[in-house]
Design an enzyme around this catalytic site. Sequence first.
Site: not given
Lengths: 192, 295
Positions: A78, A173, A175
């Site tokens: 991002c 994302h 993560e």
Amino acid sequence: MKAGVLALQGSFREHREVLDALGVEVIEVRTPQALSGLDVLFLPGGESTTITKLLRTSGLVEPLQRALDEGLPVFGTCAGLIVLADDLRDQHGANAPAVFGVLGCTVLRNGYGTQLDSFEAALRIDGIEGTFPGVFIRAPLIESTGPGVEVLAAHDGAPVLVRQGRVWAATFHPELSGDLRLHQRFLQEVAA
Amino acid sequence: MSDPRSTGTARVKRGLAEMLRGGVIMDVVNSEQARIAEDAGATAVMALERVPADIRRDGGVARMSDPAMIEEIQAAVTIPVMAKCRIGHFAEAQILESLGVDYIDESEVLTPADEAHHVDKWSFTSPFVCGATNLGEALRRISEGACLIRSKGEAGTGNIVEAVRHLRTILGDIKKLTVAEDEELYAWAKELMAPAALVQEIAERGELPVPLFCAGGIATPADASLVMQLGAQAVFVGSGIFKSGEPATRAKAIVEATTHYSDPEIVAKVSRGLGAAMKGQTIEDLDVKLAGRGW
């Protein structure tokens, strides 16, 4: 394997948690000193304007540029993708100067809209079985890719995961997804 | 045919709050201040007509800002724009959602519209942030759908003491839950006036299921460093910036101090020569305490 996570602002904690779960040693990078001896670097999500300013005030732009030019493998998510890309535009139509410019992509910041347009979608990623949970938060939109850039995943016709040599970047994302496979695959490929 | 996508999920609502971690969210009253905030490195701006210090001074009923003013700020910056609705005023929240505001703050700084009910935040696509003075209040807001909690502090005072009290109370009670026996958690739920399932979740995780930021009284880089070291994950600065002598310089300094909060040399460096901080007020001298609003 020693992985750096740029920890100025944003989702650095979530990258750290994924890497901890994979048993990788993690260094949080806030100063130039923390860059020495890294094998790979992760650039987290967050606010790209904030991260760009903090890179400057923390004296990290030049040493990081040098490390990237020398081939340090990097994965940006991002906002991390935004600072890697070489051509940036914002939704008001303005061009912004590239930060590191090591990824040949034209990127529209907040290209999918406001937070109301943030979304989740199941992605098909080259080399990963089944689907991968894509979490897109005020995500940048990759409008076009330059020569040497491979598209590893797309959504609605737009690239969402790209690779140019040792530079990897996602508009979503990984993560935040609770799925370790993309970090794992990046680490395996760049270590090979 | 377009690929399927889901919007407004808890994951994407909480996700934006996670992206704001380690940053500073600044109160602004016009597009000029919004640009100063963005240039200083704010991760988001809170668009409102009067900063809390002026709301205190002026008295009267404080309401949602004029949509034209919010739109002017949305057009001026590329960072997320937040705006406040009154506690329980779901019609104001609907208006803010229709404007495409990135986060809605159901805020005690405005005059409450409902003395028993908060907004049902699950029914919105826009994410909500709510204030809390203690763990029970935080958990009630989360059970109503808040995706980000900020400790309330006492807005508009430039005095950090209430923010510290609220942060310590919230984080201290979370620590106690992690060492409580399973059967004690039901008594905790009763005492906190919070759903037992959420209390059990906190006991297991050792933290809130949503990010915890700090608001209300931050006026200096050292204040930001203090609350970050206490366990806040980001800070809201209201009156502290634009009620100070040199807002742009102070805003930059607070941004750097929030990132490098654990490095006193950097916090010292950015604290030099900032000009006058906002004057501030002691809590005993206040006519109205805003933190008591919320049920």
